[in-house]
Design a protein around this motif. Structure first.
Motif, PDB file in Angstrom:
ATOM      1  N   VAL A  93       0.835  -1.198   0.000  1.00 14.89           N
ATOM      2  CA  VAL A  93       0.000   0.000   0.000  1.00 14.89           C
ATOM      3  C   VAL A  93       0.870   1.249   0.000  1.00 14.89           C
ATOM      4  O   VAL A  93       1.773   1.393   0.832  1.00 14.89           O
ATOM      5  N   ALA A  94       0.588   2.155  -0.948  1.00 15.44           N
ATOM      6  CA  ALA A  94       1.226   3.470  -0.980  1.00 15.44           C
ATOM      7  C   ALA A  94       0.262   4.474  -0.373  1.00 15.44           C
ATOM      8  O   ALA A  94      -0.903   4.549  -0.780  1.00 15.44           O
ATOM      9  N   ASN A  95       0.715   5.225   0.610  1.00 12.47           N
ATOM     10  CA  ASN A  95      -0.123   6.204   1.310  1.00 12.47           C
ATOM     11  C   ASN A  95       0.245   7.611   0.852  1.00 12.47           C
ATOM     12  O   ASN A  95       1.314   8.130   1.185  1.00 12.47           O
ATOM     13  N   PHE A  96      -0.626   8.227   0.057  1.00  9.32           N
ATOM     14  CA  PHE A  96      -0.362   9.572  -0.451  1.00  9.32           C
ATOM     15  C   PHE A  96      -0.452  10.598   0.675  1.00  9.32           C
ATOM     16  O   PHE A  96      -1.325  10.517   1.535  1.00  9.32           O
ATOM     17  N   LYS A  97       0.431  11.582   0.641  1.00 12.02           N
ATOM     18  CA  LYS A  97       0.474  12.611   1.677  1.00 12.02           C
ATOM     19  C   LYS A  97      -0.155  13.920   1.179  1.00 12.02           C
ATOM     20  O   LYS A  97       0.084  14.340   0.050  1.00 12.02           O
ATOM     21  N   ASP A  98      -0.974  14.530   2.026  1.00 15.28           N
ATOM     22  CA  ASP A  98      -1.546  15.855   1.762  1.00 15.28           C
ATOM     23  C   ASP A  98      -2.174  15.936   0.367  1.00 15.28           C
ATOM     24  O   ASP A  98      -3.118  15.241   0.080  1.00 15.28           O
ATOM     25  N   ASP A  99      -1.604  16.772  -0.514  1.00 15.51           N
ATOM     26  CA  ASP A  99      -2.179  16.983  -1.845  1.00 15.51           C
ATOM     27  C   ASP A  99      -1.505  16.140  -2.917  1.00 15.51           C
ATOM     28  O   ASP A  99      -1.686  16.395  -4.114  1.00 15.51           O
ATOM     29  N   ALA A 100      -0.735  15.129  -2.526  1.00 14.55           N
ATOM     30  CA  ALA A 100       0.057  14.366  -3.501  1.00 14.55           C
ATOM     31  C   ALA A 100      -0.828  13.614  -4.500  1.00 14.55           C
ATOM     32  O   ALA A 100      -0.461  13.474  -5.671  1.00 14.55           O
ATOM     33  N   PHE A 101      -1.986  13.129  -4.055  1.00 15.87           N
ATOM     34  CA  PHE A 101      -2.883  12.447  -4.985  1.00 15.87           C
ATOM     35  C   PHE A 101      -3.338  13.414  -6.084  1.00 15.87           C
ATOM     36  O   PHE A 101      -3.374  13.074  -7.262  1.00 15.87           O
ATOM     37  N   PHE A 102      -3.680  14.636  -5.689  1.00 21.71           N
ATOM     38  CA  PHE A 102      -4.095  15.662  -6.652  1.00 21.71           C
ATOM     39  C   PHE A 102      -2.959  15.962  -7.626  1.00 21.71           C
ATOM     40  O   PHE A 102      -3.178  16.107  -8.833  1.00 21.71           O
ATOM     41  N   ARG A 103      -1.742  16.037  -7.113  1.00 20.70           N
ATOM     42  CA  ARG A 103      -0.596  16.350  -7.982  1.00 20.70           C
ATOM     43  C   ARG A 103      -0.287  15.211  -8.948  1.00 20.70           C
ATOM     44  O   ARG A 103       0.311  15.425  -9.996  1.00 20.70           O
ATOM     45  N   GLN A 183      -2.169  36.838  -0.610  1.00 21.28           N
ATOM     46  CA  GLN A 183      -3.056  37.858  -1.195  1.00 21.28           C
ATOM     47  C   GLN A 183      -4.198  37.210  -2.001  1.00 21.28           C
ATOM     48  O   GLN A 183      -4.483  37.586  -3.130  1.00 21.28           O
ATOM     49  N   GLN A 184      -4.813  36.215  -1.372  1.00 19.39           N
ATOM     50  CA  GLN A 184      -5.982  35.569  -1.943  1.00 19.39           C
ATOM     51  C   GLN A 184      -7.156  35.739  -0.982  1.00 19.39           C
ATOM     52  O   GLN A 184      -6.976  36.106   0.177  1.00 19.39           O
ATOM     53  N   THR A 185      -8.347  35.446  -1.459  1.00 13.85           N
ATOM     54  CA  THR A 185      -9.505  35.478  -0.561  1.00 13.85           C
ATOM     55  C   THR A 185      -9.527  34.202   0.288  1.00 13.85           C
ATOM     56  O   THR A 185      -8.981  33.165  -0.112  1.00 13.85           O
ATOM     57  N   GLU A 186     -10.149  34.286   1.457  1.00 16.69           N
ATOM     58  CA  GLU A 186     -10.279  33.111   2.313  1.00 16.69           C
ATOM     59  C   GLU A 186     -11.086  32.023   1.609  1.00 16.69           C
ATOM     60  O   GLU A 186     -10.802  30.831   1.754  1.00 16.69           O
ATOM     61  N   ARG A 187     -12.079  32.430   0.850  1.00 20.39           N
ATOM     62  CA  ARG A 187     -12.896  31.478   0.107  1.00 20.39           C
ATOM     63  C   ARG A 187     -12.056  30.676  -0.884  1.00 20.39           C
ATOM     64  O   ARG A 187     -12.244  29.467  -1.063  1.00 20.39           O
ATOM     65  N   ASN A 188     -11.102  31.356  -1.508  1.00 19.95           N
ATOM     66  CA  ASN A 188     -10.229  30.680  -2.480  1.00 19.95           C
ATOM     67  C   ASN A 188      -9.310  29.675  -1.789  1.00 19.95           C
ATOM     68  O   ASN A 188      -9.071  28.571  -2.311  1.00 19.95           O
ATOM     69  N   ILE A 189      -8.813  30.018  -0.606  1.00 14.48           N
ATOM     70  CA  ILE A 189      -7.970  29.089   0.159  1.00 14.48           C
ATOM     71  C   ILE A 189      -8.779  27.862   0.562  1.00 14.48           C
ATOM     72  O   ILE A 189      -8.316  26.718   0.444  1.00 14.48           O
ATOM     73  N   GLN A 190     -10.003  28.073   1.024  1.00 16.28           N
ATOM     74  CA  GLN A 190     -10.868  26.954   1.409  1.00 16.28           C
ATOM     75  C   GLN A 190     -11.169  26.047   0.215  1.00 16.28           C
ATOM     76  O   GLN A 190     -11.185  24.827   0.337  1.00 16.28           O
ATOM     77  N   ARG A 191     -11.395  26.674  -0.935  1.00 14.72           N
ATOM     78  CA  ARG A 191     -11.677  25.895  -2.149  1.00 14.72           C
ATOM     79  C   ARG A 191     -10.478  25.047  -2.540  1.00 14.72           C
ATOM     80  O   ARG A 191     -10.611  23.866  -2.868  1.00 14.72           O
ATOM     81  N   LYS A 192      -9.282  25.628  -2.479  1.00 15.96           N
ATOM     82  CA  LYS A 192      -8.056  24.888  -2.830  1.00 15.96           C
ATOM     83  C   LYS A 192      -7.825  23.737  -1.863  1.00 15.96           C
ATOM     84  O   LYS A 192      -7.406  22.644  -2.261  1.00 15.96           O
ATOM     85  N   GLN A 193      -8.043  23.992  -0.577  1.00 18.02           N
ATOM     86  CA  GLN A 193      -7.872  22.939   0.426  1.00 18.02           C
ATOM     87  C   GLN A 193      -8.759  21.742   0.101  1.00 18.02           C
ATOM     88  O   GLN A 193      -8.317  20.599   0.073  1.00 18.02           O
ATOM     89  N   LYS A 194     -10.032  22.019  -0.156  1.00 16.27           N
ATOM     90  CA  LYS A 194     -10.997  20.950  -0.434  1.00 16.27           C
ATOM     91  C   LYS A 194     -10.675  20.252  -1.753  1.00 16.27           C
ATOM     92  O   LYS A 194     -10.714  19.015  -1.855  1.00 16.27           O
ATOM     93  N   GLU A 195     -10.316  21.011  -2.767  1.00 19.85           N
ATOM     94  CA  GLU A 195     -10.080  20.459  -4.105  1.00 19.85           C
ATOM     95  C   GLU A 195      -8.793  19.660  -4.176  1.00 19.85           C
ATOM     96  O   GLU A 195      -8.742  18.580  -4.770  1.00 19.85           O
ATOM     97  N   GLN A 196      -7.729  20.173  -3.561  1.00 18.57           N
ATOM     98  CA  GLN A 196      -6.417  19.551  -3.718  1.00 18.57           C
ATOM     99  C   GLN A 196      -6.092  18.526  -2.633  1.00 18.57           C
ATOM    100  O   GLN A 196      -5.310  17.610  -2.876  1.00 18.57           O
ATOM    101  N   PHE A 197      -6.690  18.673  -1.448  1.00 19.35           N
ATOM    102  CA  PHE A 197      -6.424  17.727  -0.365  1.00 19.35           C
ATOM    103  C   PHE A 197      -7.549  16.709  -0.209  1.00 19.35           C
ATOM    104  O   PHE A 197      -7.343  15.648   0.358  1.00 19.35           O
ATOM    105  N   GLY A 198      -8.746  17.085  -0.671  1.00 16.56           N
ATOM    106  CA  GLY A 198      -9.875  16.155  -0.607  1.00 16.56           C
ATOM    107  C   GLY A 198     -10.722  16.270   0.643  1.00 16.56           C
ATOM    108  O   GLY A 198     -11.657  15.498   0.843  1.00 16.56           O
ATOM    109  N   TYR A 199     -10.403  17.225   1.523  1.00 23.33           N
ATOM    110  CA  TYR A 199     -11.155  17.418   2.767  1.00 23.33           C
ATOM    111  C   TYR A 199     -10.963  18.848   3.244  1.00 23.33           C
ATOM    112  O   TYR A 199     -10.007  19.528   2.851  1.00 23.33           O
TER     113      TYR A 199
END
Length: 272
Positions: A93-103, A183-199
């Motif tokens: 089993v390979a365990n992806f870290k943080d956003d590695a699956f997205f990358r 220099q981004q909006t908080e909404r954009n940071i939240q979106r990236k977190q959910k999209e790239q990390f999956g949670y």
């Protein structure tokens, strides 16, 4: 249930170059003459699993049985599940870290479904990889082969993801701090977190609190001390005992006392 002596399992660390891609690799083999069933704690990671010999099976909370023939992708693992290795079965089993699956795979939402990774890429490369891994003599060679296979496909981690991965100050709001830094909006940071990390970070904070409770339980039982539930409630930031019980039910579908009783049958990748 005590594991048979012919059941072997161990972790494999990754080279420093790939520490931001995989947390570790995990190997288990059942060379006994009986099936072995274990429970995997939630990890909030996406896992890539290769199966050799007899087919392994997974059982979801809804009691859906899923057979694993060659390989599968699953995650982020938000809740515990059972897996069974029959006699003559081994898994890597390979365990992806943080956003590695997205990358690696890009914008592919899998949301806890169990899929063959070839379906995500619409190519047969993982089936081909499985056949190559099967021919190798050692787990070390297999891990090295997977790492080299991944190398050309990995995208670089962007600045926002790096900041989200490394943020450690529990007293500050990471979304607000990183939004100001980049220099981004908080909404954009939240979106990236959910999209790239999956949670979301809210999900992660709840999981971290639960994992801290599990760690304390394991440390106390390892020292053969009696577990003091109200100490755990206080140290982990729970409001009361019912909230602690609710988290165990949410993540594992059992109570803290039941976890204490069945620890030997539960695999906690974060504690090793």
């Amino acid at each position: 249930m005590k594991l048979p002596r012919e059941y072997n399992e161990f972790r494999i660390s990754v080279p420093q170059e790939f520490e931001n891609v995989f947390t570790h690799f995990y190997f288990a083999e059942n060379i006994s003459d009986i099936s072995v069933t274990k429970t995997l704690l939630p990890t909030y990671q996406t896992i890539l699993l290769f199966c050799f010999g007899e087919s392994a099976t997974m059982s979801t909370r809804e009691k859906t049985i899923i057979g694993v023939d060659k390989c599968m992708i699953f995650g982020p693992v938000r809740q515990s599940f059972e897996y069974t290795l029959p006699a003559g079965c081994s898994i890597l089993v390979a365990n992806f870290k943080d956003d590695a699956f997205f990358r690696f795979f890009g914008k592919v939402p899998i949301e806890q479904s169990v899929r063959h990774p070839d379906e995500l890429l619409e190519e047969n490369c993982f089936t081909d990889l499985w056949y190559k891994l099967k021919k190798l003599d050692s787990t070390t060679e297999q891990v090295n082969h997977i790492i080299e296979f991944c190398r050309p496909y990995l995208q670089h981690q962007d600045t926002t993801s790096k900041l989200l991965s490394c943020f450690e100050n529990n007293l500050l709001n990471p979304v607000k701090v990183i939004a100001e830094q980049t220099q981004q909006t908080e909404r954009n940071i939240q979106r990236k977190q959910k999209e790239q990390f999956g949670y979301s970070l809210k999900e992660l904070n709840r999981y971290s609190r639960f994992l801290k409770a599990v760690k304390i339980i394991e440390e106390e039982t390892g020292k053969q001390n009696k577990v003091k539930w109200f100490t755990i409630i206080d140290e982990c930031g729970y409001y009361d005992q019912s909230q602690l019980i609710h988290d165990f039910k949410h993540f594992m579908n059992i109570s803290p006392a039941q976890y204490l009783k069945f620890q030997e049958e539960i695999c906690n990748p974060k504690s090793k």
